[in-house]
Design a protein around this motif. Structure first.
Motif: not given
Length: 278
Positions: A273, A242, A149, A20-21, A25, A145, A153
């Motif tokens: 993160p 963040d 998490f 997902d992160g 990004l 991450l 992101f």
């Protein structure tokens, strides 16, 4: 700018946090993602290579099974990436852990950024070893991450952990593409009066970033050495940060890794993160 991103997809641990992160990004930066997953072959299996054709066939069968495990993990990433419209390439590997670490480190050297999942000390897995190896071998920034998490992101509010060291400076420069997009930047210093020379003080860093057109503010705190990491994370929570940016201390010899105290503590108990450079 980060246009070429490497992401390590675990095969022995939950992977959705890093998927997902990394996808969020890449979508924000319009970047290509190379996703790599490793199916691990037990080191003892590799020793049969000198045992003749029969045992070599056994090893090859184990390698094929390992690659299949890597392909299964990458299929999940690829599906999510396609749904998000992300340009990506998948790289399944089957290897003993030491060889895998070397391959991942080499791949990371030709990417703008590597994205990895925080090691989980509660789970015994070779996937826990790879993120640290990538940090030590990449020669560039590594985004860790947290395994807790959730969600996409973002890096609107960034904290720079500053001690005036070469590694802190490297991390700050490596984070430039994210800093340029940030809404707020907080320079975090711990025991600055005792630990940081005036030439590399937080005020000098603020002036340097100001010349890039970046507005910052500084938070200076005091803490015992053992309390530096929890102090940073407490501030990150209070400030609603963040992302943290910090140097990654230590060195690697593949089979023998030595992490600096704050770096080790951050990897063990990460709540936000964190971009590290070594």
């Amino acid at each position: 700018m980060y246009k070429d991103i490497l992401v390590h997809i675990p095969t022995e641990r939950p992977m959705h946090a890093v998927i997902d992160g990394a996808i969020a990004l890449a979508a924000k930066l319009n970047a290509h993602v190379d996703a790599v997953a490793v199916g691990y072959i037990a080191s003892s299996t590799a020793y049969v290579l000198d045992g003749g054709a029969a045992v070599a066939a056994v090893f090859e069968m184990e390698r094929e099974r390992a690659v299949e495990r890597a392909e299964a993990a990458l299929a999940i990433f690829q599906s999510e990436a396609r749904n998000a419209g992300i340009s990506c390439t998948c790289h399944p590997l089957g290897a003993i852990p030491a060889d895998a670490a070397g391959s991942l480190g080499e791949m990371a050297r030709l990417h703008d950024l590597s994205v990895v999942l925080q090691p989980d000390p509660a789970q015994g897995s070779f996937d826990n070893d790879m993120p640290g190896e990538i940090l030590f071998q990449a020669g560039g920034p590594v985004l860790f991450l947290p395994y807790t998490f959730r969600g996409p992101f973002r890096a609107n509010r960034i904290g720079i952990c500053w001690d005036g060291s070469r590694l802190a400076a490297r991390a700050m420069r490596d984070a430039a593409p994210l800093l340029a997009r940030a809404e707020e930047i907080v320079i975090i210093t711990i025991n600055e009066a005792d630990a940081v020379r005036d030439e590399v003080s937080a005020s000098h860093l603020a002036r340097h970033l100001g010349r890039r057109g970046l507005s910052t503010r500084t938070v200076s705190l005091s803490a015992a050495r053992a309390d530096i990491q929890p102090t940073i994370l407490s501030l990150a929570a209070d400030e609603g940060l963040d992302l943290l940016v910090m140097g990654g201390y230590g060195h690697s010899r593949l089979q023998e890794r030595f992490l600096g105290g704050v770096t080790r503590a951050m990897l063990e108990a990460m709540t936000v993160p964190t971009l590290m450079s070594h």
